[in-house]
Enzyme design. Structure first.
Site, PDB file in Angstrom:
ATOM      1  N   ASP A  42       0.936  -1.090  -0.071  1.00 56.23           N
ATOM      2  CA  ASP A  42       0.121  -0.018  -0.019  1.00 56.23           C
ATOM      3  C   ASP A  42       1.038   1.413  -0.026  1.00 56.23           C
ATOM      4  O   ASP A  42       0.114   2.529  -0.047  1.00 56.23           O
ATOM      5  CB  ASP A  42      -0.933  -0.260   0.822  1.00 56.23           C
ATOM      6  CG  ASP A  42      -0.260  -0.562   2.437  1.00 56.23           C
ATOM      7  OD1 ASP A  42       1.109  -0.133   2.490  1.00 56.23           O
ATOM      8  OD2 ASP A  42      -1.156  -0.274   3.479  1.00 56.23           O
ATOM      9  N   GLU A  67       1.927 -10.010  10.984  1.00 60.13           N
ATOM     10  CA  GLU A  67       0.730  -9.842  11.565  1.00 60.13           C
ATOM     11  C   GLU A  67      -0.408 -10.798  10.698  1.00 60.13           C
ATOM     12  O   GLU A  67      -1.900 -10.883  10.568  1.00 60.13           O
ATOM     13  CB  GLU A  67      -0.029  -8.038  10.822  1.00 60.13           C
ATOM     14  CG  GLU A  67       0.239  -6.577  11.303  1.00 60.13           C
ATOM     15  CD  GLU A  67      -0.180  -5.552  10.571  1.00 60.13           C
ATOM     16  OE1 GLU A  67       0.378  -4.615  10.998  1.00 60.13           O
ATOM     17  OE2 GLU A  67      -0.191  -6.040   8.985  1.00 60.13           O
ATOM     18  N   GLU A 118       3.794  -0.297  15.668  1.00 60.41           N
ATOM     19  CA  GLU A 118       3.169  -0.146  14.085  1.00 60.41           C
ATOM     20  C   GLU A 118       1.905   1.463  14.346  1.00 60.41           C
ATOM     21  O   GLU A 118       1.293   0.547  15.429  1.00 60.41           O
ATOM     22  CB  GLU A 118       3.132  -0.989  13.421  1.00 60.41           C
ATOM     23  CG  GLU A 118       3.792  -1.284  12.354  1.00 60.41           C
ATOM     24  CD  GLU A 118       3.691  -2.232  11.280  1.00 60.41           C
ATOM     25  OE1 GLU A 118       3.753  -3.284  10.915  1.00 60.41           O
ATOM     26  OE2 GLU A 118       2.252  -1.929  10.528  1.00 60.41           O
TER      27      GLU A 118
END
Length: 717
Positions: A136, A402, A499
């Site tokens: 992204d 993640e 994060e």
């Protein structure tokens, strides 16, 4: 024509054909020695990206399919005086698609990235830099080629493949020791005995060991006790002490004749990840103790330094890492969707005291666990841990980015009845394989299976917690683009923020290089094409709107420049607010939450000219200001008259700024001249301010004056 063309306009899509084609690298070379004199000759590839068939003199030596592995081929019987070597690559994109097709039992999501990323599919089916299929914040450039050294090794009797050292502190004896591991290829048919001498002159430590090497690949582990009468200076993170290292020589003298002398640097430091109950709070702590001292981890997340790894030089790494240290960072997280960084990266971090949270290269996806895939991963993990474990800068191994959260929060809409098979795969990959190898290879630092994770609580729940974002355990990742970022109550009072972040556009001078005049609008095709995060451009406008007036200029280019500037001001304020929240949460527990011991924002560096989360701060903490209202409601801000004079002092340039009125968020930009300012984006309340500029390439006063653009909030109309 140069690689820079890849980054222009819409070329990431225009040049897509390159990654869909198959490419062959070949060359003829003369053997630089008499091959008959050596028992074994190997052709060694330190890094092949990614799927290739290797041939020498038209004989297939083998295949490669893992970018993160080291491949060694025995060419003893095929090498000649003149040789023809070929590396026949297969498109990584078509290989990944084929691997996915072959996995018929059940699907392994995600099949493809979101359409907004304009990327390639099935990155999880190939052991390759995951973000090279798009992310992204980055383009899709699935490279293929030889990305690390290739060499020929010729040897008799025995050969040293890996050499590593890790330090330990024995509390009861109050003594440091070093564990030295050497892994050999022994080509003689019977065992070889000999002596190994380890010498660390500065610590008055010298020890000799009798050793025996068995035929085949074998390792010897030596424990060196450091002389107790010597004072050992420990390695400390940036801001906490020195990064002392000691020169050390290890000499192998074996009966077969020739000796190997290995020079290295020994560092002494201990690291613990403390997870224990906290008075007045449910859950567990999550913080690092270095040399027995609790350290607040402050820094950022590191993505690959370039879309094309062979362009990353020592200087590239040094400038980025030194900038991080100068901005008072003491840590970076090498994120799991990129690459295990080159040796120089970790050498620099050792030297300047940047701690590294090291992910293994798995990110935002589920992965196959068939036997062949697991064997490849096992080889990759062994290689990388052996290669990197000597670095004191690495304080943690983390299994993935993640992926615990992806299953727990069901990102990929897996029907509940099918969950078990994916949980089983998860445990198989990160726990039964990666973790087991790490624990065998390296007992000197902690391991966690994922980030974010609930740490020991995740382990208790079978390695997959119900909510990996629980603020009472482990680390969290947090992104919120809709709430007002100045309102710190929206942030999680977590044990460790690994994060968090906000997007902004890069400066106009950066965008200008890769675009045309018709692209210079916030809603142009170019602006939409470069934004790889769904609704990202709108989210930035919404966030700006909370506190600033949106630009209304009738000049479209002025309006675009103002928009870009405001996204940067917004990003700076948002990250500042969130970081300050984590910093002051360190010393308090409120409603059972707090004791935050880490803040790593997303992200330090950029990979192309596009909106992203990247940003880098000043040389010292800025003076803090509290705005009594949103700046869009502020009264009495006058347009200031700015001037700047530039002078040179040694290698540094001095900018003296003068203003006639208060100027919020003063931004300095010197166009395409590479370097950094000692301070930028500041509130100017005095008439005069001095800022230093550190150039990264030769420049001059005249050039800097000509390139300088000064902007402040009152210039936005």
């Amino acid at each position: 024509w140069s690689i820079c063309n890849y980054f222009k306009l819409f070329n990431d899509v225009t040049y897509r054909w390159i990654s869909l084609d198959n490419w062959t690298y070949s060359r003829t070379f003369k053997t630089p020695f008499d091959d008959r004199k050596w028992q074994k000759v190997n052709l060694v590839f330190e890094g092949v990206d990614t799927v290739a068939q290797i041939l020498i003199n038209n004989i297939t030596l083998g295949r490669t399919d893992n970018m993160f592995n080291r491949y060694s081929f025995d060419i003893t019987s095929v090498i000649k005086e003149v040789n023809f070597v070929e590396v026949r690559f297969l498109s990584a994109v078509s290989y990944a698609a084929e691997q996915s097709r072959c996995h018929k039992a059940y699907s392994i999501p995600p099949a493809c990235p979101p359409p907004v990323q304009k990327g390639e599919c099935h990155a999880n089916f190939i052991r390759k830099e995951q973000c090279s299929f798009s992310w992204d914040w980055g383009p899709s450039f699935p490279t293929q080629g030889i990305w690390k050294d290739v060499r020929i090794e010729a040897y008799n009797h025995y050969h040293l493949i890996y050499f590593s050292l890790t330090s330990f502190f024995e509390k009861s004896a109050q003594q440091w020791s070093l564990e030295i591991e050497s892994i050999f290829d022994v080509v003689s048919s019977k065992p070889i005995a000999g002596l190994v001498t380890v010498n660390i002159p500065k610590l008055q430590t010298q020890q000799t060991f009798s050793v025996k090497l068995q035929p085949g690949e074998g390792s010897i582990v030596l424990l060196v006790n450091i002389n107790k009468s010597s004072t050992v200076e420990a390695w400390w993170p940036n801001g906490h002490g020195k990064q002392t290292g000691y020169n050390m020589t290890t000499t192998f003298i074996m009966e077969a004749g020739y000796q190997i002398e290995k020079s290295s640097k020994a560092y002494f430091r201990t690291v613990e990840l403390v997870q224990e109950p906290i008075p007045g709070s449910p859950g567990l702590s999550f913080y690092f103790r270095i040399n027995g001292r609790p350290i607040f981890i402050k820094g950022s997340n590191w993505i690959p330094a370039d879309s094309f790894q062979d362009r990353v030089t020592y200087d590239t790494l040094w400038l980025l890492l030194k900038s991080a240290a100068d901005a008072n960072m003491n840590a970076l997280r090498v994120w799991g969707g990129g690459v295990y960084e080159q040796d120089e990266f970790y050498d620099i971090c050792d030297e300047i005291g940047i701690m590294i949270w090291q992910d293994f290269m798995f990110a935002c996806a589920l992965y196959p666990t068939d036997q062949y895939y697991l064997e490849s991963v096992r080889a990759e993990v062994s290689h990388q841990v052996r290669r990197l474990k000597s670095h004191p800068s690495i304080i943690l191994w983390s299994g993935n980015n993640e992926n615990e959260a992806a299953i727990a929060s069901n990102w990929f809409s897996i029907p509940y009845a099918d969950r078990e098979v994916y949980i089983k795969d998860y445990v198989m990959l990160y726990v039964k394989n990666i973790r087991e190898i790490v624990l065998t290879e390296d007992k000197s630092r902690p391991f966690i299976a994922s980030s974010p994770t609930n740490g020991l609580e995740s382990v208790k729940e079978g390695w997959l917690s119900q909510n990996p974002y629980d603020t009472h355990y482990g680390d969290t990742h947090f992104y919120d683009y809709s709430n007002d970022c100045w309102n710190w109550t929206v942030y999680p009072k977590t044990r460790f923020a690994s994060e968090y972040g906000f997007q902004s556009w890069p400066s106009f001078s950066t965008i200008e290089k890769v675009s045309s005049t018709e692209d210079w609008s916030y809603t142009s095709n170019f602006s939409l094409h470069r934004q790889h995060h769904e609704n990202g451009n709108d989210q930035m406008l919404q966030q700006i709107g909370h506190h600033f007036k949106l630009p209304q200029s009738t000049d479209p280019i002025k309006k675009f420049k103002d928009m870009i500037y405001l996204t940067q001001v917004m990003q700076a304020q948002c990250i500042k607010t969130e970081t300050e929240f984590y910093r002051f949460s360190q010393s308090e527990i409120i409603k059972g939450e707090g004791h935050t011991m880490g803040a790593l924002y997303w992200q330090l560096n950029d990979i192309w000219q596009a909106p992203s989360w990247a940003s880098l701060g000043g040389l010292q903490s800025p003076t803090n200001h509290h705005f009594l209202s949103s700046l869009k409601d502020a009264v009495g801000l006058e347009k200031s008259h700015f001037s700047a004079s530039v002078s040179q002092q040694d290698d540094i340039y001095i900018f003296v700024l003068q203003t006639t009125a208060i100027a919020p968020f003063v931004s300095l930009d010197v166009g395409s001249i590479k370097g950094r300012f000692s301070d930028n984006g500041f509130l100017m309340t005095e008439q005069k301010k001095v800022v230093e500029f550190y150039p990264w390439e030769p420049t001059g006063v005249e050039e800097l004056e000509k390139s300088l653009t000064l902007t402040s909030l009152v210039d936005v109309v």
